[in-house]
Write a protein that holds these residues in place. Structure first.
Motif, PDB file in Angstrom:
ATOM      1  N   LEU A 112       8.642 -56.321 -30.827  1.00  0.00           N
ATOM      2  CA  LEU A 112       7.978 -56.086 -29.551  1.00  0.00           C
ATOM      3  C   LEU A 112       6.753 -56.985 -29.398  1.00  0.00           C
ATOM      4  N   GLN A 113       6.045 -57.184 -30.500  1.00  0.00           N
ATOM      5  CA  GLN A 113       4.878 -58.073 -30.470  1.00  0.00           C
ATOM      6  C   GLN A 113       5.303 -59.500 -30.139  1.00  0.00           C
ATOM      7  N   ASP A 114       6.426 -59.922 -30.687  1.00  0.00           N
ATOM      8  CA  ASP A 114       6.939 -61.263 -30.396  1.00  0.00           C
ATOM      9  C   ASP A 114       7.301 -61.430 -28.922  1.00  0.00           C
ATOM     10  N   LEU A 115       7.605 -60.309 -28.262  1.00  0.00           N
ATOM     11  CA  LEU A 115       7.948 -60.343 -26.841  1.00  0.00           C
ATOM     12  C   LEU A 115       6.703 -60.270 -25.943  1.00  0.00           C
ATOM     13  N   GLY A 116       5.540 -60.084 -26.572  1.00  0.00           N
ATOM     14  CA  GLY A 116       4.310 -60.088 -25.789  1.00  0.00           C
ATOM     15  C   GLY A 116       3.533 -58.794 -25.767  1.00  0.00           C
ATOM     16  N   ALA A 117       4.022 -57.757 -26.452  1.00  0.00           N
ATOM     17  CA  ALA A 117       3.286 -56.490 -26.482  1.00  0.00           C
ATOM     18  C   ALA A 117       2.028 -56.617 -27.335  1.00  0.00           C
ATOM     19  N   GLN A 118       1.010 -55.859 -26.970  1.00  0.00           N
ATOM     20  CA  GLN A 118      -0.179 -55.754 -27.809  1.00  0.00           C
ATOM     21  C   GLN A 118       0.044 -54.600 -28.781  1.00  0.00           C
ATOM     22  N   VAL A 119      -0.003 -54.876 -30.066  1.00  0.00           N
ATOM     23  CA  VAL A 119       0.220 -53.850 -31.081  1.00  0.00           C
ATOM     24  C   VAL A 119      -1.115 -53.380 -31.631  1.00  0.00           C
ATOM     25  N   VAL A 120      -1.296 -52.052 -31.675  1.00  0.00           N
ATOM     26  CA  VAL A 120      -2.548 -51.481 -32.172  1.00  0.00           C
ATOM     27  C   VAL A 120      -2.246 -50.537 -33.325  1.00  0.00           C
ATOM     28  N   ASP A 121      -3.310 -50.029 -33.945  1.00  0.00           N
ATOM     29  CA  ASP A 121      -3.160 -49.315 -35.212  1.00  0.00           C
ATOM     30  C   ASP A 121      -2.860 -47.825 -35.092  1.00  0.00           C
ATOM     31  N   SER A 122      -3.157 -47.221 -33.954  1.00  0.00           N
ATOM     32  CA  SER A 122      -3.043 -45.765 -33.878  1.00  0.00           C
ATOM     33  C   SER A 122      -2.809 -45.296 -32.452  1.00  0.00           C
ATOM     34  N   PRO A 123      -2.267 -44.074 -32.293  1.00  0.00           N
ATOM     35  CA  PRO A 123      -2.126 -43.488 -30.957  1.00  0.00           C
ATOM     36  C   PRO A 123      -3.465 -43.359 -30.230  1.00  0.00           C
ATOM     37  N   ALA A 124      -4.533 -43.074 -30.980  1.00  0.00           N
ATOM     38  CA  ALA A 124      -5.852 -42.957 -30.354  1.00  0.00           C
ATOM     39  C   ALA A 124      -6.266 -44.271 -29.702  1.00  0.00           C
ATOM     40  N   TYR A 125      -5.961 -45.381 -30.356  1.00  0.00           N
ATOM     41  CA  TYR A 125      -6.334 -46.683 -29.809  1.00  0.00           C
ATOM     42  C   TYR A 125      -5.479 -47.007 -28.577  1.00  0.00           C
ATOM     43  N   VAL A 126      -4.221 -46.582 -28.582  1.00  0.00           N
ATOM     44  CA  VAL A 126      -3.387 -46.734 -27.387  1.00  0.00           C
ATOM     45  C   VAL A 126      -4.039 -45.997 -26.215  1.00  0.00           C
ATOM     46  N   ALA A 127      -4.525 -44.785 -26.486  1.00  0.00           N
ATOM     47  CA  ALA A 127      -5.141 -43.975 -25.436  1.00  0.00           C
ATOM     48  C   ALA A 127      -6.431 -44.592 -24.911  1.00  0.00           C
ATOM     49  N   GLU A 128      -7.107 -45.360 -25.750  1.00  0.00           N
ATOM     50  CA  GLU A 128      -8.307 -46.072 -25.302  1.00  0.00           C
ATOM     51  C   GLU A 128      -7.956 -47.184 -24.329  1.00  0.00           C
ATOM     52  N   LYS A 129      -6.777 -47.771 -24.510  1.00  0.00           N
ATOM     53  CA  LYS A 129      -6.401 -48.972 -23.775  1.00  0.00           C
ATOM     54  C   LYS A 129      -5.549 -48.709 -22.532  1.00  0.00           C
ATOM     55  N   ALA A 130      -4.855 -47.575 -22.489  1.00  0.00           N
ATOM     56  CA  ALA A 130      -3.903 -47.329 -21.399  1.00  0.00           C
ATOM     57  C   ALA A 130      -4.074 -45.922 -20.847  1.00  0.00           C
ATOM     58  N   ASP A 131      -3.868 -45.781 -19.544  1.00  0.00           N
ATOM     59  CA  ASP A 131      -3.889 -44.447 -18.955  1.00  0.00           C
ATOM     60  C   ASP A 131      -2.515 -44.028 -18.430  1.00  0.00           C
ATOM     61  N   ARG A 132      -1.481 -44.743 -18.880  1.00  0.00           N
ATOM     62  CA  ARG A 132      -0.085 -44.367 -18.678  1.00  0.00           C
ATOM     63  C   ARG A 132       0.585 -44.546 -20.035  1.00  0.00           C
ATOM     64  N   ILE A 133       0.967 -43.448 -20.673  1.00  0.00           N
ATOM     65  CA  ILE A 133       1.452 -43.514 -22.051  1.00  0.00           C
ATOM     66  C   ILE A 133       2.789 -42.787 -22.174  1.00  0.00           C
ATOM     67  N   ILE A 134       3.748 -43.459 -22.816  1.00  0.00           N
ATOM     68  CA  ILE A 134       5.045 -42.847 -23.130  1.00  0.00           C
ATOM     69  C   ILE A 134       5.116 -42.626 -24.630  1.00  0.00           C
ATOM     70  N   THR A 135       5.603 -41.454 -25.029  1.00  0.00           N
ATOM     71  CA  THR A 135       5.877 -41.202 -26.442  1.00  0.00           C
ATOM     72  C   THR A 135       7.369 -40.918 -26.604  1.00  0.00           C
ATOM     73  N   MET A 136       7.961 -41.534 -27.624  1.00  0.00           N
ATOM     74  CA  MET A 136       9.381 -41.323 -27.943  1.00  0.00           C
ATOM     75  C   MET A 136       9.469 -41.118 -29.445  1.00  0.00           C
ATOM     76  N   LEU A 137       9.470 -39.853 -29.851  1.00  0.00           N
ATOM     77  CA  LEU A 137       9.306 -39.502 -31.261  1.00  0.00           C
ATOM     78  C   LEU A 137      10.461 -38.641 -31.759  1.00  0.00           C
ATOM     79  N   PRO A 138      10.668 -38.608 -33.088  1.00  0.00           N
ATOM     80  CA  PRO A 138      11.864 -37.962 -33.632  1.00  0.00           C
ATOM     81  C   PRO A 138      11.894 -36.443 -33.544  1.00  0.00           C
ATOM     82  N   SER A 139      10.719 -35.790 -33.622  1.00  0.00           N
ATOM     83  CA  SER A 139      10.743 -34.332 -33.761  1.00  0.00           C
ATOM     84  C   SER A 139       9.448 -33.705 -33.277  1.00  0.00           C
TER      85      SER A 139
END
Length: 202
Positions: A112-139
């Motif tokens: 995904l990073q190779d396609l241009g996504a910005q990769v961050v270290d944690s969900p908290a950091y995602v929340a700092e950067k975006a106000d539209r968030i999708i989660t797709m998790l196993p359980s």
């Protein structure tokens, strides 16, 4: 008018509306919902603490709204880049959305990073950067950790953030996350997907 459960398989843009409607004599907050790549306009209402959807037919207003939503690309946070999440996130990038992503397994982020996504270290950091968030998790436990853990979304979430959980989880956990998000001024939507990897990739 028909109330329906919202089934989301790709990100959407939720914009605060300046109109309201009534349901059982109560005034309800209203948002306009434009699905990228379509001419469909839907209305979302907050009813008794739960997000409900009123489906609408395609109209001139829907066409105009869809055009506006596609003209301004809102950054989208994406957490969970497994067999289902990765193709969903790729579709967002394909459609021009800036994606801010993370996964518990860093190797899942590389493509995904190779396609241009910005990769961050944690969900908290995602929340700092975006106000539209999708989660797709196993359980359910994964969802609880990603939202409420020490580096979870709700540690840094901004007021007004739309949180779309596409994981298949216990309904009680979804309700718990909705309550926790509401306390932080965010909106949680339970939006499980269906169809498997093939559909997610389309």
């Amino acid at each position: 008018m028909t109330w329906a459960k919202l089934d989301v398989s790709m990100m959407l843009t939720l914009q605060p509306g300046d109109e309201s409607t009534t349901w059982n004599d109560d005034i309800l907050p209203c948002w306009s919902l434009h699905l990228p790549g379509t001419l469909t306009l839907m209305r979302l209402f907050l009813r008794e603490g739960e997000m409900m959807m009123l489906s609408c037919c395609t109209s001139d207003a829907a066409r105009a709204g869809s055009t506006r939503s596609m003209a301004s690309k809102t950054p989208v946070g994406f957490i969970g880049l497994g067999n289902m999440g990765s193709p969903m996130a790729k579709n967002l990038i394909k459609n021009g959305y800036p994606v801010i992503a993370t996964d518990v397994f860093p190797e899942c982020c590389k493509e995904l990073q190779d396609l241009g996504a910005q990769v961050v270290d944690s969900p908290a950091y995602v929340a700092e950067k975006a106000d539209r968030i999708i989660t797709m998790l196993p359980s359910s436990p994964n969802v609880i950790e990603v939202y409420t853990g020490s580096n979870g979304i709700l540690k840094k979430v901004k007021k007004g953030t739309l949180l779309v959980d596409s994981s298949t989880i216990d309904p009680a956990v979804a309700k718990e996350m909705a309550v926790a998000a509401e306390k932080m001024g965010a909106v949680f939507m339970d939006a499980p997907v269906s169809g498997g990897m093939l559909v997610c990739a389309q």
